[in-house]
Design a protein around this motif. Structure first.
Motif, mmCIF file in Angstrom:
data_model
loop_
_atom_site.group_PDB
_atom_site.id
_atom_site.type_symbol
_atom_site.label_atom_id
_atom_site.label_comp_id
_atom_site.label_asym_id
_atom_site.label_seq_id
_atom_site.Cartn_x
_atom_site.Cartn_y
_atom_site.Cartn_z
ATOM 1 N N HIS A 16 11.092 22.251 -7.403
ATOM 2 C CA HIS A 16 11.839 23.478 -7.087
ATOM 3 C C HIS A 16 13.022 23.213 -6.170
ATOM 4 O O HIS A 16 14.014 23.947 -6.181
ATOM 5 C CB HIS A 16 10.902 24.511 -6.449
ATOM 6 N N LEU A 17 12.950 22.129 -5.368
ATOM 7 C CA LEU A 17 14.052 21.793 -4.480
ATOM 8 C C LEU A 17 15.254 21.264 -5.252
ATOM 9 O O LEU A 17 16.400 21.413 -4.821
ATOM 10 C CB LEU A 17 13.604 20.750 -3.441
ATOM 11 N N ALA A 18 14.979 20.632 -6.395
ATOM 12 C CA ALA A 18 16.063 20.047 -7.197
ATOM 13 C C ALA A 18 16.712 21.054 -8.134
ATOM 14 O O ALA A 18 17.752 20.773 -8.723
ATOM 15 C CB ALA A 18 15.519 18.866 -8.015
ATOM 16 N N MET A 117 3.490 25.873 -13.584
ATOM 17 C CA MET A 117 3.240 26.886 -12.576
ATOM 18 C C MET A 117 3.656 26.467 -11.169
ATOM 19 O O MET A 117 4.143 27.309 -10.385
ATOM 20 C CB MET A 117 1.760 27.261 -12.569
ATOM 21 N N VAL A 118 3.482 25.212 -10.800
ATOM 22 C CA VAL A 118 3.664 24.788 -9.407
ATOM 23 C C VAL A 118 5.042 25.128 -8.852
ATOM 24 O O VAL A 118 5.153 25.777 -7.792
ATOM 25 C CB VAL A 118 3.349 23.288 -9.245
ATOM 26 N N PRO A 119 6.153 24.711 -9.491
ATOM 27 C CA PRO A 119 7.457 25.048 -8.877
ATOM 28 C C PRO A 119 7.709 26.543 -8.810
ATOM 29 O O PRO A 119 8.355 27.034 -7.877
ATOM 30 C CB PRO A 119 8.465 24.347 -9.790
ATOM 31 N N ARG A 120 7.192 27.301 -9.758
ATOM 32 C CA ARG A 120 7.367 28.753 -9.736
ATOM 33 C C ARG A 120 6.569 29.370 -8.585
ATOM 34 O O ARG A 120 7.050 30.272 -7.886
ATOM 35 C CB ARG A 120 6.940 29.344 -11.085
ATOM 36 N N LEU A 121 5.361 28.893 -8.380
ATOM 37 C CA LEU A 121 4.540 29.412 -7.284
ATOM 38 C C LEU A 121 5.164 29.082 -5.926
ATOM 39 O O LEU A 121 5.095 29.876 -4.989
ATOM 40 C CB LEU A 121 3.131 28.844 -7.370
#
Length: 552
Positions: A16-18, A117-121
């Motif tokens: 999500h940072l990228a 799911m992980v980057p969205r969460l």
């Protein structure tokens, strides 16, 4: 408990940072009653990118998040098809693995679902307020994995409940003599908060037909000798009466008064008569009163008043799985598989908001648009001022290039609901625009001044620019934050932009503004030396090359 391990976790954990920030471009021709939008937004595009784009405006501001992600059954769209993971991860090893359809025969489908799911969460957590909660609809397929990954991202201490929700039971098994497992008759609603100290307000569920009055044993096992006294000729040897002596004696008088007023005996009075008398008496006096009598088996019992509601538990089986019929009432035909019920989302919102009626609700897997429909319905019922933000992908493909669920179902559902049910509401429609990164800007694709200003303010402060109307493009002024004043030397014209710089003339003009504050100036270049900048409390940040340095 050890953390959950899955294929791709080390690569996806900070993906999500990228993800670059993108502009959100309004599509005026797809707005509906925009003058009444009140912050309602429908965003067409990938929800991962959209969530990142929402950070400058909504970071830490969303009170209620509801999502209904793919259940990962291998048949998530109801057409014997799965779903395709399409995030642009920077890993050649994972790209080929991700780009295949995730169906029930894919042995790694649980890993792929978690990677999705992980980057969205993580972004949803950044958007959630300290007094907010996230509600996630799931079934058995990923519940066990989801709990563990949420414990890792949100914190185990922020887990609140798993709520049981009724779902429609398909009758397809009736044609077979044997079945491999029972039909699903329920699904789950998983609830997490951002702050472990946050407490929900006591939540009661309205009863369809109300609950009649009842009677409860006046004796309890707690051993308090001072609460053992004589009533109806009975003095308990152990335990205690529920109330103090004076209150109990008044309650007995109230019951006898009722019998006298109704001119009826204790043996003949019905529960309906008691309830009616009680309600009338409370309305007359404006206060509640106690009743106490001797039961048929010779034990004192006190009155439990009739109620139109009951204290909520984690069993919400009273909600009907009527999402399909609600949607069909709008479109007159089936247009979407397994839409959620408006009643479910209304309950979710009422549960989290307490006494507030102006919260922001976010749904990043919007589907048929149930969430905004529910928000508008609640606002109509109680005059609230809630706003809703929804994100939905078009879900087009090479086989269906013209498919656009967001425009043709999500948007259309909300538009038709406004007209059909008379909601005094509207929305603005957005599409994801260009990424706000150096590569895009150097290629000549430039955002508007306001888009870039809000983004720069967020990078500099980590906060949303509330007073957007105070942006002064002519003076390159963005806003202030504490003892800082933020400037952006920028024009949405590449030729002009290449000639802009923080020079002495501009610096002297900026010095005259916001006295006593440190000035942070974003500009393509700077013609001033470090000594001048330091002496005049000016900090220069280069764009686009140094655009992301302050947010790492």
């Amino acid at each position: 408990m050890p953390t959950l391990q899955f294929k791709g976790k080390n690569i996806i954990w900070n993906h999500h940072l990228a993800v670059p920030f993108h502009t959100l471009d309004e599509v005026p021709e797809l707005n509906y009653n925009p003058e009444k939008a009140n912050g309602n937004m429908i965003i067409e595009g990938d929800n991962l990118i959209a969530l990142k784009a929402l950070l400058p405006q909504f970071a830490g501001k969303v009170k209620c998040i509801y999502i209904d992600p793919p259940y990962n059954t291998g048949n998530d769209n109801g057409e014997n098809k799965g779903w395709i993971y399409n995030d642009n991860v920077n890993s050649p090893l994972l790209k080929d693995w991700f780009k295949t359809e995730v169906n029930r025969d894919d042995l790694s489908r649980h890993d792929k679902w978690l990677c999705m799911m992980v980057p969205r969460l993580k972004l949803l957590r950044e958007l959630l307020s300290d007094d907010g909660a996230i509600f996630v609809s799931l079934d058995d397929n990923e519940l066990h994995n989801f709990r563990r990954i949420m414990d890792e991202i949100f914190g185990e201490e922020n887990f609140k409940n798993i709520v049981i929700i009724r779902r429609g039971i398909k009758s397809v098994q009736a044609q077979f003599e044997t079945v491999d497992k029972l039909n699903y008759g329920f699904e789950y609603l998983v609830i997490y908060t951002r702050n472990p100290k946050f407490r929900f307000k006591k939540f009661e569920i309205e009863l369809e037909n109300g609950k009649e009055g009842s009677w409860n044993n006046h004796w309890r096992g707690t051993d308090r000798p001072t609460m053992r006294y004589e009533i109806f000729g009975i003095t308990p040897e152990t335990g205690q009466w529920r109330w103090g002596k004076e209150r109990s004696l008044v309650a007995i008088e109230n019951y006898n008064e009722m019998l006298e007023e109704l001119n009826i005996s204790d043996e003949d009075i019905t529960q309906e008569q008691i309830d009616t008398w009680y309600k009338n008496k409370c309305e007359e006096s404006g206060e509640e009163l106690d009743l106490l009598r001797l039961s048929n088996n010779g034990k004192p019992e006190h009155f439990i008043a009739p109620s139109e509601s009951k204290l909520a538990s984690n069993l919400w089986s009273d909600l009907k799985p009527n999402g399909s019929s609600q949607l069909k009432a709008i479109f007159k035909k089936k247009v979407f598989n397994n839409p959620k019920s408006v009643d479910l989302i209304k309950r979710v919102i009422k549960f989290i908001e307490g006494d507030e009626e102006n919260i922001t609700v976010l749904d990043s897997f919007a589907g048929s648009g149930t969430t905004m429909h529910a928000v508008m319905e609640l606002n109509k019922e109680d005059g609230g001022n809630r706003k809703c933000v929804m994100v939905q992908m078009p879900e087009n493909s090479e086989a269906e290039p013209d498919k656009n669920i967001c425009k043709d179902i999500t948007r259309e559902r909300v538009k038709r609901a406004i007209d059909k049910y008379g909601y005094d509401s509207g929305f603005k429609y957005y599409r994801l625009g260009i990424p706000l990164d150096a590569e895009t800007m150097l290629a000549g694709q430039l955002p508007t001044y306001n888009q870039f200003a809000k983004y720069v303010y967020y990078l500099c402060t980590g906060e949303n620019l509330e007073a957007e109307n105070k942006i002064k493009e002519k003076d390159f002024y963005v806003g202030e934050y504490g003892k800082q004043a933020i400037y952006l030397v920028y024009k949405q014209d590449y030729e002009t932009l290449t000639r802009l710089a923080l020079n002495l003339t501009l610096a002297e003009k900026i010095k005259e503004q916001q006295p006593g504050k440190k000035r942070i100036v974003y500009a393509p270049s700077c013609f001033l030396d470090e000594e001048y900048l330091t002496d005049n409390q000016i900090e220069y940040v280069g764009i686009p090359y140094n655009l992301f340095q302050r947010n790492q």
